[in-house]
Enzyme design. Structure first.
Site, PDB file in Angstrom:
ATOM      1  N   CYS A 167       0.844  -1.201   0.000  1.00 25.41           N
ATOM      2  CA  CYS A 167       0.000   0.000   0.000  1.00 25.41           C
ATOM      3  C   CYS A 167       0.881   1.254   0.000  1.00 25.41           C
ATOM      4  CB  CYS A 167      -0.901  -0.045   1.239  1.00 25.41           C
ATOM      5  SG  CYS A 167      -1.728   1.498   1.647  1.00 25.41           S
ATOM      6  N   CYS A 177       0.218   3.647   2.905  1.00 25.68           N
ATOM      7  CA  CYS A 177       0.734   3.058   4.155  1.00 25.68           C
ATOM      8  C   CYS A 177       2.231   3.333   4.296  1.00 25.68           C
ATOM      9  CB  CYS A 177       0.506   1.543   4.182  1.00 25.68           C
ATOM     10  SG  CYS A 177      -1.216   1.034   4.187  1.00 25.68           S
TER      11      CYS A 177
END
Length: 144
Positions: free
Chosen positions: A69, A72
């Site tokens: 991600c 993230c």
């Protein structure tokens, strides 16, 4: 804060009683002598997450994230800054949902990054999306 608080060691998972007024004095684990409050997020697997949440008197903020991600990965340094800003009264941890799918399902994680605040073993707040360190700290303080 008065009295004693239970703090789980990030190294050996032992539960330690620490005088509340000594939290800011870098307490060490009575079993393995590792720092109890390192001021950085702990990386957890599913069982480690459950132990940390259930056995700590301090509030715990968990970043449910994935290495694949982009947001993230962008938020990771911000989460580390927030850990330093919130120490020693709040513990921050990270749980990789791709490696701990059971924990992600148990906590109803539908998107990453998702921050979940736990108090006394129960969820006390949740927010999704990448945030800067100041917003993370403000959200945690507001939820406490």
């Amino acid at each position: 804060m008065q009295g004693t608080v239970h703090v789980t060691c990030p190294a050996c998972a032992g539960v330690n009683r620490v005088l509340a007024d000594r939290l800011g004095k870098a307490p060490l684990c009575g079993r393995c002598q590792a720092p109890l409050l390192p001021g950085q997020p702990r990386d957890l697997d599913g069982p480690g997450l459950e132990r940390l949440v259930a056995r700590n008197d301090l509030p715990v903020v968990v970043d449910f994230w994935s290495p694949s991600c982009g947001p993230c990965r962008m938020m990771a340094p911000q989460f580390e800054q927030a850990a330093r800003a919130l120490a020693p009264g709040v513990l921050l941890a990270r749980c990789d949902v791709s490696a701990a799918q059971d924990a992600a399902m148990r906590h109803g994680i539908r998107s990453v990054p998702t921050l979940v605040l736990f108090r006394q073993g129960r969820e006390a707040g949740r927010i999704s999306g990448a945030l800067p360190a100041g917003d993370i700290a403000a959200w945690v303080r507001g939820a406490l």
